[in-house]
Motif scaffolding. Structure first.
Motif, PDB file in Angstrom:
ATOM      1  N   CYS A  17      10.096 -52.855  80.848  1.00 48.49           N
ATOM      2  CA  CYS A  17       8.765 -52.620  79.991  1.00 48.49           C
ATOM      3  C   CYS A  17       8.582 -53.243  78.710  1.00 48.49           C
ATOM      4  O   CYS A  17       7.603 -53.859  78.032  1.00 48.49           O
ATOM      5  CB  CYS A  17       8.583 -51.114  80.118  1.00 48.49           C
ATOM      6  SG  CYS A  17       7.902 -50.396  81.435  1.00 48.49           S
ATOM      7  N   CYS A  25       6.973 -47.009  82.550  1.00 49.12           N
ATOM      8  CA  CYS A  25       7.120 -45.923  81.511  1.00 49.12           C
ATOM      9  C   CYS A  25       6.910 -46.375  80.030  1.00 49.12           C
ATOM     10  O   CYS A  25       6.805 -45.706  79.274  1.00 49.12           O
ATOM     11  CB  CYS A  25       8.904 -45.545  81.469  1.00 49.12           C
ATOM     12  SG  CYS A  25       9.932 -46.824  80.936  1.00 49.12           S
ATOM     13  N   GLY A  26       6.984 -47.660  79.873  1.00 47.31           N
ATOM     14  CA  GLY A  26       6.619 -48.439  78.507  1.00 47.31           C
ATOM     15  C   GLY A  26       8.063 -48.394  77.834  1.00 47.31           C
ATOM     16  O   GLY A  26       7.824 -49.018  76.651  1.00 47.31           O
ATOM     17  N   LYS A  27       9.136 -47.852  78.216  1.00 45.72           N
ATOM     18  CA  LYS A  27      10.353 -47.693  77.234  1.00 45.72           C
ATOM     19  C   LYS A  27      11.437 -48.472  77.798  1.00 45.72           C
ATOM     20  O   LYS A  27      12.450 -48.710  76.909  1.00 45.72           O
ATOM     21  CB  LYS A  27      10.558 -46.322  77.249  1.00 45.72           C
ATOM     22  CG  LYS A  27       9.494 -45.404  76.603  1.00 45.72           C
ATOM     23  CD  LYS A  27      10.009 -44.053  76.536  1.00 45.72           C
ATOM     24  CE  LYS A  27       8.652 -43.030  75.988  1.00 45.72           C
ATOM     25  NZ  LYS A  27       8.332 -42.245  77.115  1.00 45.72           N
ATOM     26  N   CYS A  28      11.488 -48.575  79.044  1.00 42.72           N
ATOM     27  CA  CYS A  28      12.794 -49.248  79.690  1.00 42.72           C
ATOM     28  C   CYS A  28      12.856 -50.847  79.268  1.00 42.72           C
ATOM     29  O   CYS A  28      12.168 -51.209  78.795  1.00 42.72           O
ATOM     30  CB  CYS A  28      12.845 -49.071  81.037  1.00 42.72           C
ATOM     31  SG  CYS A  28      11.818 -49.991  81.933  1.00 42.72           S
ATOM     32  N   CYS A  78       9.081 -51.989  86.072  1.00 42.79           N
ATOM     33  CA  CYS A  78       9.549 -50.965  85.202  1.00 42.79           C
ATOM     34  C   CYS A  78      10.809 -50.066  86.015  1.00 42.79           C
ATOM     35  O   CYS A  78      10.709 -49.977  87.210  1.00 42.79           O
ATOM     36  CB  CYS A  78       8.479 -49.772  84.929  1.00 42.79           C
ATOM     37  SG  CYS A  78       9.119 -48.171  84.316  1.00 42.79           S
ATOM     38  N   GLU A  79      11.820 -49.989  85.267  1.00 43.10           N
ATOM     39  CA  GLU A  79      13.085 -49.636  85.798  1.00 43.10           C
ATOM     40  C   GLU A  79      12.567 -47.855  86.371  1.00 43.10           C
ATOM     41  O   GLU A  79      13.631 -47.295  87.038  1.00 43.10           O
ATOM     42  CB  GLU A  79      14.288 -49.266  84.867  1.00 43.10           C
ATOM     43  CG  GLU A  79      14.634 -50.764  84.858  1.00 43.10           C
ATOM     44  CD  GLU A  79      15.448 -50.957  83.243  1.00 43.10           C
ATOM     45  OE1 GLU A  79      15.981 -50.000  83.133  1.00 43.10           O
ATOM     46  OE2 GLU A  79      15.621 -52.247  83.271  1.00 43.10           O
ATOM     47  N   ASN A  80      11.853 -47.407  85.882  1.00 37.70           N
ATOM     48  CA  ASN A  80      11.475 -45.784  86.103  1.00 37.70           C
ATOM     49  C   ASN A  80       9.883 -45.759  86.804  1.00 37.70           C
ATOM     50  O   ASN A  80       9.699 -44.702  87.139  1.00 37.70           O
ATOM     51  CB  ASN A  80      11.331 -45.033  84.874  1.00 37.70           C
ATOM     52  CG  ASN A  80      12.552 -45.200  84.016  1.00 37.70           C
ATOM     53  OD1 ASN A  80      13.586 -44.895  84.358  1.00 37.70           O
ATOM     54  ND2 ASN A  80      12.357 -45.463  82.859  1.00 37.70           N
TER      55      ASN A  80
HETATM   56 ZN   LIG Z   1       9.734 -48.843  82.399  1.00 38.53          ZN
END
Ligand SMILES: [Zn+2]
Ligand SMILES: [Zn+2]
Length: 354
Positions: free
Chosen positions: A101, A95-98, A109-111
């Motif tokens: 990431c 996701c680039g956000k968690c 990645c958690e997502n």
């Molecule tokens: Zn992530």
């Protein structure tokens, strides 16, 4: 998309694979892209999954995470791409956000998750595939390169890159590679051509793989583990010192132990294998020789560098692409590839023919 069903290789549980008619995936989120799959190839992990070695995968699931495609539909938040673009893709979404990431641990990645192994993230052995977080995970195919030239980049070469860089292979080194299936072959290629090892020693049980590497000039010595003492052979080749580094792709107790015991003082053994169960390692042997053992699968790094090397012709994996069939023959392809039959190394899957 005039029809709303497509053909796909579906995992229905251990040893239950079938080529089914399923719904064509739709955009579910603004960051999604729908690709028409133009080329795909099963991975050894798909073979493990298919026989039930990955019990966390909940059927039904469409398999396949090594692929190229053409963008046919885009979510409103996707940036930097257009319908019609030809792309390759990282094997796992992120996701680039968690938190993971943000730390750069994108393969955790958690997502995220690998295509075909996570609920709702189906794989590419199909006519179409939905790509979540498309702006992050797609890799544009440079002008002038064909799909078959880049298809092994993200998974096979990406995993091998992790092993070779984790083993800190340096110019002039002697490197042994245990298990030379597609990832092991890529490790030999990278060690020899990119990391400039002087001597590459390939170890496997299948003679055709060893012969291929020798013929391609990617292994200086080949050892069939059926033919006697691998550790002694590597020690003999290295004047008794042992290799500077070893890469294991096999994930078995005997290969890890042989890798450790044939590596010299201050050497590094890096494994990129999947271990179905715990194994014992000779930690006393390692301690008295300052040998390090490093584990892990891959970090999705090195991909930009390797794409440039593919463009310049320094990385060429065409010798590994021994078989090709349309998606119609995917069950036969899984059997041939998974069973190492007919000299198969990688089996390319072209679009379904109606
Ligand atoms: Zn992530
Ligand atoms: Zn894979």
């Amino acid at each position: 998309m005039e029809n709303n069903t497509m053909k796909a290789l579906v995992y229905h549980g251990p040893n239950q694979l079938s080529l089914d008619d399923v719904a064509i995936p739709q955009i579910e989120h603004p960051e999604d892209v729908i690709l028409k799959v133009t080329l795909a190839t099963p991975c050894t992990s798909d073979v493990h999954l298919a026989v039930g070695h990955m019990p966390f995968v909940q059927p039904p699931s469409i398999l396949g995470h090594e692929f190229c495609g053409e963008i046919v539909e885009m979510g409103t938040a996707v940036q930097g791409y257009q319908v019609g673009d030809r792309v390759h893709c990282i094997s796992a979404i992120f996701c680039g956000k968690c938190t993971m990431c943000q730390k750069g641990y994108i393969s955790y990645c958690e997502n995220g998750g690998v295509f075909g192994t996570v609920k709702g993230i189906d794989g590419a052995l199909a006519e179409y595939i939905r790509i979540p977080y498309a702006s992050q995970v797609l890799i544009p195919i440079p002008e002038g390169l064909k799909e078959e030239e880049v298809i092994l980049l993200a998974d096979m070469l990406g995993t091998a890159w992790y092993g070779v860089s984790n083993a800190e292979v340096k110019k002039g080194d002697t490197v042994s590679v245990f298990g030379v299936g597609p990832v092991g072959m890529c490790a030999c290629l990278l060690a020899k051509k990119v990391f400039k090892a002087k001597t590459v020693i390939a170890v496997d049980l299948l003679q055709y793989r060893l012969d291929t590497l020798f013929k391609e000039g990617l292994a200086d010595y080949i050892i069939n583990a059926n033919d006697g003492d691998v550790i002694k052979k590597i020690r003999d080749i290295t004047g008794g010192h042992g290799a500077n580094a070893a890469i294991d792709t096999a994930g078995a107790a005997n290969t890890i132990n042989a890798a450790i015991r044939s590596t010299g003082h201050y050497g590094i053994v890096a494994t990129v294998a999947i271990f179905p169960k715990p194994i014992e390692v000779p930690i006393h042997f390692m301690t008295y020789r300052n040998i390090q053992l490093r584990t892990g699968i891959q970090k999705c790094d090195g991909l930009d560098i390797m794409l440039d090397l593919i463009k310049s012709g320094q990385i060429n994996t065409s010798f590994m692409q021994t078989h090709s069939s349309p998606l119609n023959d995917i069950l036969k392809a899984m059997d041939t590839f998974g069973g190492n039959k007919d000299g198969c190394i990688k089996y390319l899957i072209t679009p379904y023919e109606r």
